[in-house]
Scaffold this motif. Structure first.
Motif, PDB file in Angstrom:
ATOM      1  N   TYR A  34      35.910   5.036  11.186  1.00 48.28           N
ATOM      2  CA  TYR A  34      36.337   4.013  12.136  1.00 48.28           C
ATOM      3  C   TYR A  34      36.206   2.640  11.498  1.00 48.28           C
ATOM      4  N   TYR A  36      36.067  -1.437  12.729  1.00 46.86           N
ATOM      5  CA  TYR A  36      35.988  -2.473  13.754  1.00 46.86           C
ATOM      6  C   TYR A  36      35.870  -3.812  13.036  1.00 46.86           C
ATOM      7  N   GLY A  43      32.682  -9.628  20.908  1.00 48.73           N
ATOM      8  CA  GLY A  43      32.470  -8.195  20.873  1.00 48.73           C
ATOM      9  C   GLY A  43      33.275  -7.548  19.757  1.00 48.73           C
ATOM     10  N   PRO A  44      32.735  -6.538  19.096  1.00 45.66           N
ATOM     11  CA  PRO A  44      33.497  -5.848  18.054  1.00 45.66           C
ATOM     12  C   PRO A  44      34.834  -5.357  18.588  1.00 45.66           C
ATOM     13  N   TYR A  46      38.052  -2.884  18.076  1.00 46.45           N
ATOM     14  CA  TYR A  46      38.527  -1.671  17.417  1.00 46.45           C
ATOM     15  C   TYR A  46      39.802  -1.964  16.637  1.00 46.45           C
ATOM     16  N   TYR A  87      33.716  -3.883   9.815  1.00 46.34           N
ATOM     17  CA  TYR A  87      32.764  -2.784   9.725  1.00 46.34           C
ATOM     18  C   TYR A  87      33.488  -1.453   9.542  1.00 46.34           C
ATOM     19  N   ARG A  91      31.715   8.069  12.160  1.00 45.38           N
ATOM     20  CA  ARG A  91      31.266   8.407  13.510  1.00 45.38           C
ATOM     21  C   ARG A  91      31.081   9.908  13.675  1.00 45.38           C
ATOM     22  N   ALA A  93      30.343  12.762  16.563  1.00 48.39           N
ATOM     23  CA  ALA A  93      30.313  13.028  17.995  1.00 48.39           C
ATOM     24  C   ALA A  93      29.886  14.482  18.180  1.00 48.39           C
ATOM     25  N   GLY A  96      29.887  15.521  23.198  1.00 50.47           N
ATOM     26  CA  GLY A  96      30.129  14.384  24.070  1.00 50.47           C
ATOM     27  C   GLY A  96      29.162  13.236  23.906  1.00 50.47           C
ATOM     28  N   ALA A  97      28.321  13.307  22.897  1.00 51.67           N
ATOM     29  CA  ALA A  97      27.404  12.205  22.625  1.00 51.67           C
ATOM     30  C   ALA A  97      27.805  11.572  21.305  1.00 51.67           C
ATOM     31  N   GLN A  98      27.847  10.288  21.259  1.00 54.27           N
ATOM     32  CA  GLN A  98      28.198   9.617  20.019  1.00 54.27           C
ATOM     33  C   GLN A  98      27.508   8.260  19.967  1.00 54.27           C
ATOM     34  N   LYS A  99      27.334   7.785  18.775  1.00 58.17           N
ATOM     35  CA  LYS A  99      26.862   6.423  18.590  1.00 58.17           C
ATOM     36  C   LYS A  99      27.521   5.885  17.340  1.00 58.17           C
ATOM     37  N   LEU A 100      27.744   4.616  17.316  1.00 57.65           N
ATOM     38  CA  LEU A 100      28.291   3.965  16.146  1.00 57.65           C
ATOM     39  C   LEU A 100      27.150   3.299  15.397  1.00 57.65           C
ATOM     40  N   PHE A 102      26.383   0.714  12.783  1.00 62.11           N
ATOM     41  CA  PHE A 102      26.983  -0.404  12.078  1.00 62.11           C
ATOM     42  C   PHE A 102      26.134  -0.793  10.875  1.00 62.11           C
TER      43      PHE A 102
END
Lengths: 112, 112
Positions: A34, A36, A43-44, A46, A87, A91, A93, A96-100, A102
């Motif tokens: 990804y 960003y 805010g970052p 996309y 950035y 990523r 996932a 159903g759980a994800q975090k970015l 940075f």
């Protein structure tokens, strides 16, 4: 989480193509790349993402190497408004759980 | 404009106090994420909610808590505030638990 490595800063002339590299040598088969960007303290935003094929949208193109260990974000005709921190994120996932995660990103400066 | 809204934009408070930050996701998005951006730590993932349930947790302090309400808006509660909690707090949302995240404009918190 796979780690990414980006140059801390880059310069590009207005109107030229800006090519931002990213290394992600530990990327796994199900991890997406990804991009960003963050302009000042906004805010970052996309930009684009991909798994293994090259991708293009109205903002940029993403070129991912065949071994997926690196990628390049291309802004085809950079303008002054493209000055930002970019950035590159790998990523994950899971169910159903994800975090970015940075990193420090690349500070891109577009010069007139 | 990402479609994610955050209030307030700015917040100034004193050490030891408690504050609540609010986030409204994009229309149709079920998942909400909170991130903290401080000068020395960069952008850090705090927590993810999906349709009212906690789905992933990052480096969120015990003094911090969050929830997602039936109308899908989310609140981040910060208590016993310390000077080091001064930061930008961003909310992001995504359609599901593993889709692209779109960030809001952030809340700038200053603890004096």
């Amino acid at each position: 989480d796979a780690k990414t490595t980006q140059p801390p800063s880059m310069d590009c002339a207005e109107g030229r193509a800006a090519n931002l590299p990213c290394n992600h040598s530990t990327i796994s088969g199900n991890e997406y790349v990804y991009w960003y960007r963050q302009i000042h303290s906004q805010g970052p935003q996309y930009i684009i993402h991909g798994l293994k094929n090259n991708e293009t949208n109205e903002m940029a193109s993403l070129i991912i190497t065949e071994d997926r260990k690196s990628s390049t974000l291309i802004l085809p005709h950079a303008t002054l408004r493209d000055t930002a921190v970019y950035y590159c994120i790998v990523r994950v996932a899971i169910q159903g759980a994800q975090k970015l995660v940075f990193g420090q990103g690349t500070r891109l400066t577009i010069n007139p | 404009d990402s479609g994610v809204t955050q209030t307030p934009k700015h917040l100034i408070t004193a050490t030891g106090q408690r504050v609540t930050l609010r986030c409204s996701p994009r229309s149709g998005d079920l998942s909400v994420y909170w991130y903290q951006q401080s000068l020395d730590q960069g952008l850090q993932f705090l927590i993810q909610y999906y349709n009212g349930e906690e789905r992933a947790k990052g480096n969120i302090l015990e003094r911090f808590s969050a929830q997602q309400f039936p109308d899908l808006h989310s609140e981040l509660n910060l208590s016993s505030l310390e000077l080091g909690d001064s930061a930008l707090y961003f909310c992001a949302s995504s359609l599901g638990g593993a889709q692209t995240q779109y960030f809001g404009p952030g809340t700038r918190l200053l603890v004096l």
